[in-house]
Motif scaffolding. Structure first.
Motif, PDB file in Angstrom:
ATOM      1  N   VAL A 159       0.702  -1.106   0.601  1.00 50.91           N
ATOM      2  CA  VAL A 159      -0.419  -0.045   0.234  1.00 50.91           C
ATOM      3  C   VAL A 159       1.134   1.226   0.057  1.00 50.91           C
ATOM      4  O   VAL A 159       0.604   2.692  -1.043  1.00 50.91           O
ATOM      5  N   THR A 160       2.015   1.571   0.874  1.00 47.07           N
ATOM      6  CA  THR A 160       2.858   2.723   0.699  1.00 47.07           C
ATOM      7  C   THR A 160       3.392   2.518  -0.263  1.00 47.07           C
ATOM      8  O   THR A 160       3.438   3.853  -1.014  1.00 47.07           O
ATOM      9  N   ALA A 161       4.082   1.703  -0.761  1.00 45.77           N
ATOM     10  CA  ALA A 161       4.958   1.682  -1.800  1.00 45.77           C
ATOM     11  C   ALA A 161       3.797   1.985  -3.204  1.00 45.77           C
ATOM     12  O   ALA A 161       4.413   2.808  -3.934  1.00 45.77           O
ATOM     13  N   GLY A 162       2.536   2.013  -3.458  1.00 48.78           N
ATOM     14  CA  GLY A 162       1.717   2.492  -4.285  1.00 48.78           C
ATOM     15  C   GLY A 162       1.271   3.420  -4.416  1.00 48.78           C
ATOM     16  O   GLY A 162       1.702   4.417  -5.179  1.00 48.78           O
ATOM     17  N   LEU A 163       1.437   4.385  -3.287  1.00 46.69           N
ATOM     18  CA  LEU A 163       0.532   5.144  -2.495  1.00 46.69           C
ATOM     19  C   LEU A 163       2.133   6.463  -3.105  1.00 46.69           C
ATOM     20  O   LEU A 163       2.063   7.630  -3.647  1.00 46.69           O
ATOM     21  N   THR A 164       3.118   5.622  -2.686  1.00 51.92           N
ATOM     22  CA  THR A 164       4.824   5.960  -3.333  1.00 51.92           C
ATOM     23  C   THR A 164       4.308   6.810  -4.793  1.00 51.92           C
ATOM     24  O   THR A 164       5.412   7.523  -4.855  1.00 51.92           O
ATOM     25  N   GLY A 165       4.531   5.873  -5.392  1.00 46.17           N
ATOM     26  CA  GLY A 165       4.423   5.742  -6.517  1.00 46.17           C
ATOM     27  C   GLY A 165       3.680   7.298  -7.217  1.00 46.17           C
ATOM     28  O   GLY A 165       3.717   7.813  -8.214  1.00 46.17           O
ATOM     29  N   LEU A 166       2.323   7.340  -6.652  1.00 44.68           N
ATOM     30  CA  LEU A 166       1.567   8.435  -7.359  1.00 44.68           C
ATOM     31  C   LEU A 166       2.187   9.516  -6.350  1.00 44.68           C
ATOM     32  O   LEU A 166       0.448  10.954  -6.737  1.00 44.68           O
ATOM     33  N   GLY A 167       2.565   9.810  -5.707  1.00 41.16           N
ATOM     34  CA  GLY A 167       3.683  10.829  -5.537  1.00 41.16           C
ATOM     35  C   GLY A 167       3.343  11.311  -4.063  1.00 41.16           C
ATOM     36  O   GLY A 167       4.069  12.554  -3.348  1.00 41.16           O
ATOM     37  N   LEU A 168       3.272  10.660  -2.599  1.00 40.18           N
ATOM     38  CA  LEU A 168       3.647  10.030  -1.831  1.00 40.18           C
ATOM     39  C   LEU A 168       5.199  10.436  -1.234  1.00 40.18           C
ATOM     40  O   LEU A 168       6.205   9.786  -2.488  1.00 40.18           O
TER      41      LEU A 168
END
Length: 208
Positions: A159-168
Motif C-alpha cells: 500500500v505504501t509503495a503504491g501510494l509513493t508511486g502516486l506522489g506520496l
C-alpha cells in the motif's frame, strides 16, 4: 490480526473462482507457482525502474493466489504435506522479491540509501520471522505469536509503495519500512521467548 479478520472475507470472495479453477483441472500447485512468478516479475521488473505504482498493481493482481490456492486445496480434500511446503517456500520467494526490488531502486535511481537499507532489513528479519516459526513447529513447539505476521508486512509495504508511486513523499515509505523492521525484530523475539518458555515446561512439547 489481519489474517484473523480478513481471511473469512477473502475465502467467501474467492471460493467461486477456486471451485471454477478446480473444475477446469487447474491444480493448487499451479496457482501457487503462477502467483509467485507474477509477484516476483512485478517486484523485480517494475520496482527497480522506479515504477512503484504500476509495480504494486501488477503484484496485487497475483498476490491473492496465496488465498486461492489454499481454498482450492481445502475444496479438493485432504492432501499430503507437499502443497504446504511448496506454498510456504514460495511465499518467502515472493516476499524477498518485493523487498529486494525496493532496495535495488533506492540504492540506484531512488537515491535513498536509508530506504534501501530499511528494505533489506525487512527482507532479512521477515525471513527470520518465518524461520523461527517453521523451526519451532518442526521441533514440536508452537510459535504462532507476534505482532508482524506475513499478511501485515506485505499489505503495509504494498500500500505504501503504491501510494509513493502516486506522489506520496518517500519519507512515508521509509517510516513504514523502519516500523516493519522493528515489528519483525520484536516478532522474532516473541517467538524465541515462546519456544523458550515451552522448552522449560516439564510436560512434553505439544501437550497442554
Amino acid at each position: 490480526m489481519l489474517n484473523k479478520y480478513a481471511r473469512n472475507f477473502f475465502t467467501t470472495l474467492f471460493t467461486p473462482l477456486a471451485a471454477l479453477l478446480l473444475r477446469w483441472g487447474v491444480s493448487p500447485d499451479a496457482v501457487t507457482i503462477a502467483g509467485t512468478a507474477g509477484v516476483a516479475v512485478g517486484a523485480l521488473a517494475f520496482y527497480p525502474q522506479g515504477e512503484l505504482f504500476w509495480g504494486t498493481l501488477f503484484i496485487t493482481a497475483f498476490v491473492f493466489s496465496d488465498v486461492i490456492d489454499g481454498i482450492m486445496a481445502r475444496l479438493r480434500g485432504p492432501g499430503g504435506p507437499w502443497g504446504s511446503f511448496l506454498d510456504s517456500t514460495l511465499d518467502r520467494v515472493a516476499d524477498g522479491a518485493v523487498f529486494a526490488g525496493l532496495a535495488v531502486w533506492y540504492f540506484t535511481g531512488g537515491d535513498s540509501v536509508p530506504t534501501a537499507v530499511a528494505a533489506l532489513l525487512c527482507l532479512v528479519l521477515g525471513m527470520l520471522v518465518s524461520y523461527a516459526r517453521a523451526k519451532a513447529e518442526a521441533l514440536g513447539f508452537d510459535a504462532s505469536v507476534g505482532i508482524a505476521e506475513r499478511a501485515e508486512r506485505l499489505v503495509s509495504v504494498l500500500v505504501t509503495a503504491g501510494l509513493t508511486g502516486l506522489g506520496l513523499p518517500g519519507e512515508f515509505l521509509l517510516g513504514v519500512l523502519v516500523l516493519l523492521a522493528l515489528a519483525s525484530g520484536v516478532t522474532v523475539f516473541q517467538r524465541v521467548a515462546a519456544v523458550r518458555r515451552q522448552s522449560m515446561d516439564p510436560r512434553p512439547a505439544g501437550q497442554g
